[in-house]
Write a protein that holds these residues in place. Structure first.
Motif, PDB file in Angstrom:
ATOM      1  N   GLY A  68       9.679 -15.996 -21.234  1.00 13.18           N
ATOM      2  CA  GLY A  68       9.415 -14.808 -21.716  1.00 13.18           C
ATOM      3  C   GLY A  68       8.351 -13.952 -21.074  1.00 13.18           C
ATOM      4  N   VAL A  69       7.946 -14.524 -19.919  1.00 11.79           N
ATOM      5  CA  VAL A  69       6.911 -13.989 -18.946  1.00 11.79           C
ATOM      6  C   VAL A  69       7.273 -12.991 -18.003  1.00 11.79           C
ATOM      7  N   PRO A  70       6.857 -11.769 -18.165  1.00 11.29           N
ATOM      8  CA  PRO A  70       7.381 -10.771 -17.199  1.00 11.29           C
ATOM      9  C   PRO A  70       7.072 -11.064 -15.839  1.00 11.29           C
ATOM     10  N   ILE A  71       7.927 -10.509 -14.775  1.00  6.70           N
ATOM     11  CA  ILE A  71       7.676 -10.572 -13.512  1.00  6.70           C
ATOM     12  C   ILE A  71       7.661  -9.352 -12.927  1.00  6.70           C
ATOM     13  N   ILE A  72       6.480  -8.948 -11.973  1.00  4.44           N
ATOM     14  CA  ILE A  72       6.499  -7.661 -11.468  1.00  4.44           C
ATOM     15  C   ILE A  72       6.138  -7.867  -9.883  1.00  4.44           C
ATOM     16  N   HIS A  73       7.240  -7.270  -9.249  1.00  5.50           N
ATOM     17  CA  HIS A  73       7.459  -7.346  -7.928  1.00  5.50           C
ATOM     18  C   HIS A  73       6.612  -6.108  -7.300  1.00  5.50           C
ATOM     19  N   ILE A  74       5.610  -6.521  -6.147  1.00  8.25           N
ATOM     20  CA  ILE A  74       4.777  -5.397  -5.513  1.00  8.25           C
ATOM     21  C   ILE A  74       5.226  -5.458  -4.201  1.00  8.25           C
ATOM     22  N   ARG A  75       5.582  -4.146  -3.790  1.00  8.58           N
ATOM     23  CA  ARG A  75       6.338  -3.762  -2.611  1.00  8.58           C
ATOM     24  C   ARG A  75       5.170  -2.753  -1.776  1.00  8.58           C
ATOM     25  N   SER A  76       4.912  -3.085  -0.502  1.00  6.46           N
ATOM     26  CA  SER A  76       4.257  -2.015   0.107  1.00  6.46           C
ATOM     27  C   SER A  76       5.377  -1.014   0.769  1.00  6.46           C
ATOM     28  N   VAL A  77       4.975   0.273   0.529  1.00  9.79           N
ATOM     29  CA  VAL A  77       5.891   1.279   0.967  1.00  9.79           C
ATOM     30  C   VAL A  77       4.875   2.359   1.505  1.00  9.79           C
ATOM     31  N   LEU A  78       5.177   3.014   3.044  1.00 12.84           N
ATOM     32  CA  LEU A  78       4.624   4.022   3.469  1.00 12.84           C
ATOM     33  C   LEU A  78       5.426   4.992   3.985  1.00 12.84           C
ATOM     34  N   ARG A  79       5.128   6.398   3.592  1.00 15.72           N
ATOM     35  CA  ARG A  79       5.783   7.523   3.979  1.00 15.72           C
ATOM     36  C   ARG A  79       6.434   7.606   5.440  1.00 15.72           C
ATOM     37  N   LYS A  80       7.603   8.268   5.643  1.00 18.94           N
ATOM     38  CA  LYS A  80       8.113   8.446   6.966  1.00 18.94           C
ATOM     39  C   LYS A  80       7.389   9.258   7.516  1.00 18.94           C
ATOM     40  N   GLY A  81       7.047   8.961   8.823  1.00 20.15           N
ATOM     41  CA  GLY A  81       6.193   9.870   9.722  1.00 20.15           C
ATOM     42  C   GLY A  81       4.886   9.126   9.752  1.00 20.15           C
ATOM     43  N   GLY A  82       4.620   8.277   9.058  1.00 17.71           N
ATOM     44  CA  GLY A  82       3.171   7.520   9.126  1.00 17.71           C
ATOM     45  C   GLY A  82       1.810   8.185   8.735  1.00 17.71           C
ATOM     46  N   VAL A  83       2.089   9.378   7.881  1.00 17.19           N
ATOM     47  CA  VAL A  83       0.821   9.924   7.380  1.00 17.19           C
ATOM     48  C   VAL A  83      -0.048   9.066   6.731  1.00 17.19           C
ATOM     49  N   ASP A  84       0.648   8.011   5.963  1.00 13.29           N
ATOM     50  CA  ASP A  84      -0.324   7.104   5.162  1.00 13.29           C
ATOM     51  C   ASP A  84      -0.923   6.022   5.904  1.00 13.29           C
ATOM     52  N   ASP A  85      -0.747   6.119   7.122  1.00 15.27           N
ATOM     53  CA  ASP A  85      -1.373   5.040   7.897  1.00 15.27           C
ATOM     54  C   ASP A  85      -1.343   5.455   9.307  1.00 15.27           C
ATOM     55  N   ILE A  86      -0.625   4.949  10.396  1.00 17.05           N
ATOM     56  CA  ILE A  86      -0.831   5.162  11.665  1.00 17.05           C
ATOM     57  C   ILE A  86      -0.795   6.579  12.026  1.00 17.05           C
ATOM     58  N   ASN A  87      -0.477   7.428  11.379  1.00 20.02           N
ATOM     59  CA  ASN A  87      -0.662   8.796  12.029  1.00 20.02           C
ATOM     60  C   ASN A  87      -1.644   9.453  10.893  1.00 20.02           C
ATOM     61  N   GLY A  88      -2.192   8.968  10.099  1.00 21.91           N
ATOM     62  CA  GLY A  88      -3.143   9.531   9.425  1.00 21.91           C
ATOM     63  C   GLY A  88      -4.716   8.500   9.597  1.00 21.91           C
ATOM     64  N   ILE A  89      -5.105   7.817   8.679  1.00 23.56           N
ATOM     65  CA  ILE A  89      -6.289   6.819   9.056  1.00 23.56           C
ATOM     66  C   ILE A  89      -5.684   5.552   8.937  1.00 23.56           C
ATOM     67  N   PRO A  90      -5.567   4.845  10.225  1.00 17.90           N
ATOM     68  CA  PRO A  90      -4.918   3.553  10.201  1.00 17.90           C
ATOM     69  C   PRO A  90      -5.710   2.621   9.352  1.00 17.90           C
ATOM     70  N   SER A  91      -4.610   1.651   9.004  1.00 19.49           N
ATOM     71  CA  SER A  91      -5.576   0.638   8.120  1.00 19.49           C
ATOM     72  C   SER A  91      -6.095  -0.382   9.138  1.00 19.49           C
ATOM     73  N   ALA A  92      -7.258  -0.918   8.758  1.00 17.23           N
ATOM     74  CA  ALA A  92      -8.224  -1.836   9.697  1.00 17.23           C
ATOM     75  C   ALA A  92      -7.284  -2.801  10.080  1.00 17.23           C
ATOM     76  N   TRP A  93      -6.630  -3.610   9.458  1.00 18.10           N
ATOM     77  CA  TRP A  93      -5.715  -4.645  10.039  1.00 18.10           C
ATOM     78  C   TRP A  93      -5.180  -4.485  11.192  1.00 18.10           C
ATOM     79  N   ARG A  94      -4.734  -3.127  11.422  1.00 17.37           N
ATOM     80  CA  ARG A  94      -3.807  -2.894  12.561  1.00 17.37           C
ATOM     81  C   ARG A  94      -4.530  -2.987  13.998  1.00 17.37           C
ATOM     82  N   ARG A  95      -5.709  -2.825  13.738  1.00 20.48           N
ATOM     83  CA  ARG A  95      -6.662  -2.885  14.867  1.00 20.48           C
ATOM     84  C   ARG A  95      -7.468  -4.280  14.961  1.00 20.48           C
TER      85      ARG A  95
END
Length: 223
Positions: A68-95
């Motif tokens: 009876g313990v619920p499971i929550i799945h976390i999924r990373s999702v970035l918008r097409k075009g990269g505005v959330d990351d590579i074409n915006g302010i890139p995540s630090a890990w990418r560098r």
């Protein structure tokens, strides 16, 4: 009840029973999708060590659901075009991460919505919940995970998945700062390497919550 304290497994004193109660508890599984786990050269952010825990993790989730313990799945999702990351302010890990591992082919495709890389590799059963607006390292940012947990009356979160020293550690810090009890399953998380994984789990054990083996947690839940 046993847990790991700075890397050593030991019997805990009284006072930690609320950490291993099934009541007001949820399992949170982080980023177990093809963007990390695909065994192909174009995998945009490979986590090869985590492939070893896919079936053990599925088995643990089945046992948790049965109790009876619920499971929550976390999924990373970035918008097409990269505005959330590579074409915006890139995540630090990418560098920074490539300074250690070298260039990562196809990294720009990591977590882009509508691609195969956001497909879960682990089982998602009917009744499981999905949080899929994770765009940085923590499962809490910028997602509705805290909102969901509060509405479910959750007080204890059980983390599995990857990376131990990255998203699991960041999520554990945020969960603790939001005043949730934190348990990280030592056998069901994987990090960059043994050294980094060990360091992350030691940090959790000293500052954020309990580090346990999944079999010990299940035994406590069944008692």
């Amino acid at each position: 009840m046993q847990a790991y304290v700075y890397g050593s497994k030991r019997e805990l004193p009284e006072g930690f029973e609320d950490y291993v109660s099934r009541k007001n508890t949820a399992v949170i599984s982080i980023d177990m999708h093809e963007g990390h786990l695909a065994d192909t050269p174009d995998c945009p952010c490979p986590t090869p060590r985590a492939r070893d825990i896919v079936e053990p993790l599925n088995k643990f989730h089945r046992a948790a659901r049965a109790l009876g313990v619920p499971i929550i799945h976390i999924r990373s999702v970035l918008r097409k075009g990269g505005v959330d990351d590579i074409n915006g302010i890139p995540s630090a890990w990418r560098r920074t991460f490539p300074l250690y591992v070298g260039d990562i082919p196809n990294a720009d495709e990591h977590a882009i919505e509508g691609t195969r890389w956001t497909n879960f590799v682990t089982e998602v059963a009917e009744g499981d919940l999905i949080v899929e607006t994770k765009k940085r390292l923590s499962a809490f940012y910028p997602t509705d995970l805290d909102f969901l947990l509060r509405n479910m009356r959750i007080e204890t979160v059980i983390f599995d998945g990857g990376f131990t020293d990255c998203c699991v550690l960041n999520s554990s810090f945020d969960a603790s700062n939001h005043n949730y009890r934190v348990v990280v399953l030592r056998d069901l998380v994987r990090g960059t390497n043994d050294e980094m994984e060990d360091a992350a789990l030691k940090i959790v054990s000293l500052h954020l919550g309990l580090v346990m083996d999944s079999a010990d947690l299940l035994a406590a839940w069944r008692t």
